[in-house]
Design an enzyme around this catalytic site. Structure first.
Site, PDB file in Angstrom:
ATOM      1  N   GLU A 116      36.451 -28.778  12.539  1.00 21.43           N
ATOM      2  CA  GLU A 116      37.034 -28.678  13.879  1.00 21.43           C
ATOM      3  C   GLU A 116      37.410 -30.058  14.402  1.00 21.43           C
ATOM      4  O   GLU A 116      38.424 -30.219  15.094  1.00 21.43           O
ATOM      5  CB  GLU A 116      36.031 -28.039  14.844  1.00 21.43           C
ATOM      6  CG  GLU A 116      35.614 -26.620  14.472  1.00 21.43           C
ATOM      7  CD  GLU A 116      34.380 -26.177  15.245  1.00 21.43           C
ATOM      8  OE1 GLU A 116      33.427 -25.699  14.609  1.00 21.43           O
ATOM      9  OE2 GLU A 116      34.367 -26.343  16.463  1.00 21.43           O
ATOM     10  N   ASP A 170      32.487 -14.454  13.346  1.00 19.58           N
ATOM     11  CA  ASP A 170      31.731 -13.443  12.598  1.00 19.58           C
ATOM     12  C   ASP A 170      31.070 -12.486  13.588  1.00 19.58           C
ATOM     13  O   ASP A 170      31.061 -12.739  14.781  1.00 19.58           O
ATOM     14  CB  ASP A 170      30.647 -14.125  11.730  1.00 19.58           C
ATOM     15  CG  ASP A 170      29.717 -14.992  12.562  1.00 19.58           C
ATOM     16  OD1 ASP A 170      29.974 -16.194  12.679  1.00 19.58           O
ATOM     17  OD2 ASP A 170      28.767 -14.449  13.148  1.00 19.58           O
ATOM     18  N   GLY A 201      29.248 -16.243  16.900  1.00 20.28           N
ATOM     19  CA  GLY A 201      29.110 -14.882  16.395  1.00 20.28           C
ATOM     20  C   GLY A 201      29.197 -13.899  17.557  1.00 20.28           C
ATOM     21  O   GLY A 201      28.670 -14.162  18.644  1.00 20.28           O
ATOM     22  N   MET A 217      24.996 -22.234  18.525  1.00 21.49           N
ATOM     23  CA  MET A 217      23.788 -23.026  18.316  1.00 21.49           C
ATOM     24  C   MET A 217      23.731 -24.333  19.117  1.00 21.49           C
ATOM     25  O   MET A 217      22.895 -25.178  18.839  1.00 21.49           O
ATOM     26  CB  MET A 217      23.620 -23.309  16.811  1.00 21.49           C
ATOM     27  CG  MET A 217      23.500 -22.026  15.996  1.00 21.49           C
ATOM     28  SD  MET A 217      23.379 -22.279  14.212  1.00 21.49           S
ATOM     29  CE  MET A 217      21.815 -23.109  14.071  1.00 21.49           C
ATOM     30  N   GLU A 218      24.659 -24.510  20.058  1.00 20.69           N
ATOM     31  CA  GLU A 218      24.696 -25.810  20.752  1.00 20.69           C
ATOM     32  C   GLU A 218      24.910 -25.742  22.264  1.00 20.69           C
ATOM     33  O   GLU A 218      24.370 -26.574  23.005  1.00 20.69           O
ATOM     34  CB  GLU A 218      25.833 -26.696  20.181  1.00 20.69           C
ATOM     35  CG  GLU A 218      25.713 -27.046  18.724  1.00 20.69           C
ATOM     36  CD  GLU A 218      26.230 -25.956  17.786  1.00 20.69           C
ATOM     37  OE1 GLU A 218      27.010 -25.090  18.270  1.00 20.69           O
ATOM     38  OE2 GLU A 218      25.858 -25.948  16.603  1.00 20.69           O
TER      39      GLU A 218
END
Ligand code: ADE
Length: 261
Positions: free
Chosen positions: A12, A217, A78, A193-194
Site C-alpha cells: 500500500e 476478505d 475483513g 489490526m491497527e
C-alpha cells in the site's frame, strides 16, 4: 499543516511512495518516514507494519517528531457486516479495540482510565474521505484497478459505506471467531489490526484522524487466502486512488490551525 499517511502493508505504501515528490527520508525504529508533497499537500508517508503496537509507535513518532496536524490511515480489513463484499470501502466512524479486556477492573472493551471504549474519527476528514472514495469508485476504479484483478478477485459493483471498525492483534480467519467478534462489537462493520490503536494515540494528543479500509476478505475460513491476493493486486490501487483524491480536495479540518498538545 503536514498530514501523516500510514499504511499497514508495504504494497500500500509503495504505490503512494512512487507519487511522492520526496524531500527527506528518515529511518526510526525500523520504519522509513518519507516527507514531501503528494497532490500538492505536505505529507509524511510511512509503512507502519501490522498490529496495534507497531501502529501506535508509528503514530506517536509522526506526532512527536514530524509534528503532523492530522493522520490518515489507509489499509484493508475483513468484513463483519454480511452485505460487505471484497472490494467495498469502509470509511471509519468510531474505532474499537476488540481485544481490550481489563475486567474486572474495567468493563470489557473499556480503555483503562479513558472512560471510553471507542474513539471517533474527525468529521471533516471522514466526510472528505467518503466523497473521495465515492469519486474513486465512480471515476477511477475502471481505469486504475487492473480488470484482470477485478475479475479474478470477483469484485462487483463496489460500494462505500461509513461504519465502526474493530481493531485487535488477531488476523480473524475462522467463521467462529468472526461471529464472536460480531457479538462482542455489534456496531463494527469490519475488522483490522491497527486503527483502534492509532485512534487512541490521536485522541490522547488531540490529533484529527481519518481511517479508510478496503474489504480484502470475509474474516472467515480461508480469509488469509483472499487477503494476500487482494493486497497485492488491488488494495494499493484503491489506497492511491482514494488518498490522491482526498489530498486534492484539501478538506481536512484545522488546515493551518494550531493543534492541541
Ligand atoms: N485485515 C484484513 N483482513 C483482516 C482480518 N480478516 N482480520 C484482521 N485484520 C484484517
Amino acid at each position: 499543516m503536514t498530514i501523516g499517511i500510514m499504511t499497514a502493508m508495504p504494497e500500500e505504501a509503495a504505490l503512494l511512495a512512487r507519487e511522492l515528490a520526496r524531500e527527506t527520508e528518515h529511518v526510526h525504529g525500523g520504519r522509513t518516514y518519507c516527507t514531501g508533497t503528494l497532490a500538492g499537500r505536505r505529507v509524511v508517508l510511512v509503512f507502519s507494519r501490522m498490529g496495534k503496537v507497531a501502529a501506535a509507535a508509528t503514530a506517536q513518532h509522526l506526532i512527536d517528531v514530524h509534528r503532523v496536524g492530522s493522520i490518515l490511515f489507509s489499509g484493508v480489513a475483513g468484513a463483519l457486516r454480511p452485505d460487505l463484499r471484497i472490494g467495498d470501502i469502509v470509511v471509519g466512524d468510531r474505532l474499537w479495540q476488540h481485544d481490550m479486556d481489563a475486567s474486572p477492573l474495567f468493563a470489557p472493551l473499556e480503555i483503562p482510565l479513558l472512560k471510553t471504549s471507542s474513539f471517533a474519527t474527525e468529521d471533516a476528514i471522514r466526510n472528505s474521505l467518503f466523497s473521495s472514495a465515492e469519486a474513486f469508485l465512480r471515476e477511477g476504479f475502471d481505469t486504475e484497478v487492473a480488470s484482470a484483478a477485478v475479475a479474478e478477485l470477483g469484485i462487483r459493483d463496489p460500494k462505500v459505506i461509513r461504519g465502526d471498525i474493530a481493531s485487535g492483534d488477531r488476523f480473524v480467519s475462522t467463521h467462529a471467531e468472526r461471529d464472536a467478534l460480531r457479538a462482542k462489537v455489534p456496531s463494527a462493520v469490519c475488522v483490522e489490526m491497527e486503527g483502534g490503536a492509532v485512534a487512541q494515540v490521536c485522541f490522547e494528543h488531540g490529533i484529527p484522524l481519518g481511517v479508510v479500509r478496503v474489504i480484502s476478505d470475509g474474516a472467515g475460513d480461508g480469509a488469509h487466502v483472499d487477503f494476500g491476493k487482494f493486497v497485492r493486486d488491488a488494495a494499493s490501487r484503491y489506497g492511491l486512488g482514494i488518498i490522491r483524491r482526498f489530498l486534492e480536495r484539501g478538506t481536512p479540518a484545522r488546515d493551518g490551525a494550531s493543534r492541541a498538545s
